[in-house]
Scaffold this motif. Structure first.
Motif, PDB file in Angstrom:
ATOM      1  N   ALA A 233      23.350 -35.668   5.170  1.00  0.00           N
ATOM      2  CA  ALA A 233      23.967 -36.985   5.318  1.00  0.00           C
ATOM      3  C   ALA A 233      23.605 -37.948   4.193  1.00  0.00           C
ATOM      4  CB  ALA A 233      23.578 -37.599   6.667  1.00  0.00           C
ATOM      5  N   LEU A 234      22.654 -37.560   3.327  1.00  0.00           N
ATOM      6  CA  LEU A 234      22.231 -38.454   2.250  1.00  0.00           C
ATOM      7  C   LEU A 234      23.175 -38.380   1.059  1.00  0.00           C
ATOM      8  CD1 LEU A 234      18.341 -38.346   1.783  1.00  0.00           C
ATOM      9  CD2 LEU A 234      19.756 -40.341   2.296  1.00  0.00           C
ATOM     10  N   ASN A 235      23.587 -39.530   0.562  1.00  0.00           N
ATOM     11  CA  ASN A 235      24.375 -39.589  -0.661  1.00  0.00           C
ATOM     12  C   ASN A 235      23.518 -39.188  -1.861  1.00  0.00           C
ATOM     13  OD1 ASN A 235      26.703 -40.520   0.625  1.00  0.00           O
ATOM     14  ND2 ASN A 235      26.039 -42.662   0.493  1.00  0.00           N
ATOM     15  N   LYS A 236      24.169 -38.928  -2.993  1.00  0.00           N
ATOM     16  CA  LYS A 236      23.447 -38.595  -4.225  1.00  0.00           C
ATOM     17  C   LYS A 236      22.460 -39.717  -4.545  1.00  0.00           C
ATOM     18  CE  LYS A 236      24.186 -37.641  -9.140  1.00  0.00           C
ATOM     19  NZ  LYS A 236      23.009 -36.770  -9.215  1.00  0.00           N
ATOM     20  N   ASP A 237      21.233 -39.339  -4.886  1.00  0.00           N
ATOM     21  CA  ASP A 237      20.145 -40.282  -5.169  1.00  0.00           C
ATOM     22  C   ASP A 237      19.737 -41.094  -3.938  1.00  0.00           C
ATOM     23  OD1 ASP A 237      20.067 -39.516  -7.890  1.00  0.00           O
ATOM     24  OD2 ASP A 237      21.710 -40.907  -8.342  1.00  0.00           O
ATOM     25  N   ILE A 253       5.699 -31.579   6.519  1.00  0.00           N
ATOM     26  CA  ILE A 253       6.922 -32.376   6.409  1.00  0.00           C
ATOM     27  C   ILE A 253       7.504 -32.263   5.000  1.00  0.00           C
ATOM     28  CG2 ILE A 253       7.831 -34.731   6.416  1.00  0.00           C
ATOM     29  CD1 ILE A 253       7.309 -33.851   9.216  1.00  0.00           C
ATOM     30  N   THR A 254       6.638 -32.352   3.996  1.00  0.00           N
ATOM     31  CA  THR A 254       7.092 -32.290   2.602  1.00  0.00           C
ATOM     32  C   THR A 254       7.694 -30.929   2.272  1.00  0.00           C
ATOM     33  OG1 THR A 254       5.488 -33.958   1.898  1.00  0.00           O
ATOM     34  CG2 THR A 254       6.345 -32.487   0.193  1.00  0.00           C
ATOM     35  N   ASN A 260      15.014 -28.413   1.829  1.00  0.00           N
ATOM     36  CA  ASN A 260      16.310 -29.063   1.998  1.00  0.00           C
ATOM     37  C   ASN A 260      16.644 -30.009   0.841  1.00  0.00           C
ATOM     38  OD1 ASN A 260      17.490 -28.464   4.912  1.00  0.00           O
ATOM     39  ND2 ASN A 260      15.244 -28.550   5.089  1.00  0.00           N
ATOM     40  N   SER A 261      16.113 -29.671  -0.346  1.00  0.00           N
ATOM     41  CA  SER A 261      16.465 -30.346  -1.608  1.00  0.00           C
ATOM     42  C   SER A 261      16.053 -31.814  -1.652  1.00  0.00           C
ATOM     43  CB  SER A 261      17.980 -30.234  -1.875  1.00  0.00           C
ATOM     44  OG  SER A 261      18.384 -28.883  -1.875  1.00  0.00           O
ATOM     45  N   LEU A 262      14.975 -32.141  -0.955  1.00  0.00           N
ATOM     46  CA  LEU A 262      14.460 -33.503  -0.959  1.00  0.00           C
ATOM     47  C   LEU A 262      13.105 -33.523  -1.646  1.00  0.00           C
ATOM     48  CD1 LEU A 262      15.387 -34.306   2.739  1.00  0.00           C
ATOM     49  CD2 LEU A 262      16.489 -35.303   0.724  1.00  0.00           C
ATOM     50  N   LYS A 263      12.939 -34.428  -2.615  1.00  0.00           N
ATOM     51  CA  LYS A 263      11.715 -34.482  -3.411  1.00  0.00           C
ATOM     52  C   LYS A 263      10.791 -35.585  -2.915  1.00  0.00           C
ATOM     53  CE  LYS A 263      13.931 -35.014  -7.329  1.00  0.00           C
ATOM     54  NZ  LYS A 263      15.346 -34.780  -6.993  1.00  0.00           N
ATOM     55  N   ALA A 275       3.592 -42.770   6.284  1.00  0.00           N
ATOM     56  CA  ALA A 275       5.011 -43.055   6.074  1.00  0.00           C
ATOM     57  C   ALA A 275       5.347 -42.613   4.658  1.00  0.00           C
ATOM     58  CB  ALA A 275       5.310 -44.545   6.240  1.00  0.00           C
ATOM     59  N   ALA A 276       6.253 -41.637   4.549  1.00  0.00           N
ATOM     60  CA  ALA A 276       6.519 -40.991   3.261  1.00  0.00           C
ATOM     61  C   ALA A 276       7.951 -41.266   2.783  1.00  0.00           C
ATOM     62  CB  ALA A 276       6.284 -39.487   3.372  1.00  0.00           C
ATOM     63  N   LYS A 277       8.088 -41.274   1.464  1.00  0.00           N
ATOM     64  CA  LYS A 277       9.391 -41.525   0.826  1.00  0.00           C
ATOM     65  C   LYS A 277       9.829 -40.280   0.065  1.00  0.00           C
ATOM     66  CE  LYS A 277      11.570 -44.485  -2.699  1.00  0.00           C
ATOM     67  NZ  LYS A 277      11.346 -45.629  -3.637  1.00  0.00           N
ATOM     68  N   TYR A 278      11.095 -39.882   0.277  1.00  0.00           N
ATOM     69  CA  TYR A 278      11.692 -38.729  -0.400  1.00  0.00           C
ATOM     70  C   TYR A 278      13.041 -39.146  -0.990  1.00  0.00           C
ATOM     71  CZ  TYR A 278       8.268 -36.262   2.482  1.00  0.00           C
ATOM     72  OH  TYR A 278       7.098 -35.855   3.078  1.00  0.00           O
ATOM     73  N   VAL A 279      13.471 -38.428  -2.016  1.00  0.00           N
ATOM     74  CA  VAL A 279      14.794 -38.650  -2.609  1.00  0.00           C
ATOM     75  C   VAL A 279      15.483 -37.307  -2.772  1.00  0.00           C
ATOM     76  CG1 VAL A 279      14.143 -40.774  -3.808  1.00  0.00           C
ATOM     77  CG2 VAL A 279      13.919 -38.565  -4.974  1.00  0.00           C
ATOM     78  N   ASN A 280      16.833 -37.346  -2.824  1.00  0.00           N
ATOM     79  CA  ASN A 280      17.550 -36.087  -3.071  1.00  0.00           C
ATOM     80  C   ASN A 280      18.095 -36.033  -4.487  1.00  0.00           C
ATOM     81  OD1 ASN A 280      19.737 -37.798  -2.988  1.00  0.00           O
ATOM     82  ND2 ASN A 280      20.827 -36.701  -1.374  1.00  0.00           N
TER      83      ASN A 280
END
Length: 280
Positions: A233-237, A253-254, A260-263, A275-280
């Protein structure tokens, strides 16, 4: 809560406090308790006297779990004392000197950018819990102008409300619990937010939708199950913010996000919560 009602107050002491406290609150909520206050050494739980009986705790499984020591006492709160009791226990908080979370009976504070009024009822998310506090910190660091946001496990709706105040074009707030759904709608209206849509349901509601930011403050097992849906469901970036788990669960979790292609970008820690932050 109305001051023309009589409540029964239970005071629970829990050792060790985690994860027993969260489980206890969830089970009490299912039994009809409608509000909770987490103190440093205790949990206060409230139920209307008309909904209460002496055997109300019979089905609270965690009370008989040998891994935890849980003691409690209860008393009746006279109606004329109710507001004073609630106000004494529910204190406003300020996150990073920028965002104030308060109840309707608190005065606002000058100098904060965002003044959010929350009537928590029994919903999760007043900013007092470490995970909510850290998610508010993450949101304050993001540029959300024109973004489309999803708040999964929205509880009181406080994270969705802050995202809207930070400039998001639209926010979907989703919670599986009916009480949270109703409470979030009330809080969205209370803060005069017109671009937050509240839904009752689970991650299946996300199918076919796309977002620039997804916020999920739930628990480890649900996050692990839902991360593939978030990735789709995440858009590019797009950005994914996850919380509701402990420091020792971060690698798990990481790894699921990586599959699933999330960094992984960074994380905040507070009293062993993450609380962690990831990007695609």
């Amino acid at each position: 809560m109305s001051n023309n009602m009589i409540y029964i107050e239970y005071r629970f002491t829990v050792q060790p406090p985690e994860p027993a406290s969260d489980i206890l609150i969830a089970q009490l909520g299912e039994a009809g308790f409608e509000s909770f206050v987490e103190e440093e050494d205790a949990i206060l739980a409230y139920i209307q006297k008309e909904d209460w009986s002496m055997d109300i705790l019979n089905d609270i499984d965690i009370l008989s779990n040998p891994n935890f020591e849980i003691d409690y006492a209860f008393k009746e709160i006279e109606q004329e004392n109710w507001n004073a009791t609630w106000e004494q226990n529910f204190q406003p908080i300020v996150v990073d000197d920028r965002c104030m979370i308060r109840a309707p009976f608190h005065e606002t504070m000058s100098g904060v950018e965002y003044d959010i009024v929350i009537e928590p009822k029994m919903s999760f998310g007043t900013g007092h819990h470490e995970t909510t506090h850290m998610m508010l910190q993450h949101i304050l660091q993001l540029n959300l102008e024109g973004k489309v946001v999803l708040d999964m496990g929205s509880g009181t709706g406080v994270l969705a409300i802050l995202a809207a105040l930070r400039g998001a074009a639209h926010v979907d707030a989703v919670d599986i619990d009916n009480w949270c759904y109703v409470n979030a709608k009330e809080n969205v209206a209370r803060n005069q937010i017109d671009n937050v849509q509240v839904y009752e349901g689970d991650v299946s509601l996300v199918s076919g939708k796309s977002y620039d930011l997804i916020i999920a403050n739930i628990n480890r097992n649900i996050l692990l199950a839902d991360i593939p849906a978030y990735s789709k469901a995440l858009n590019k970036d797009g950005i994914l913010l996850l919380s509701g788990f402990y420091t020792e669960d971060l690698d798990m979790i990481t790894e699921k996000c990586k599959i699933n292609s999330l960094k992984f970008v960074k994380n905040i820690e507070r009293n062993n919560w993450v609380a962690a932050k990831y990007v695609n």
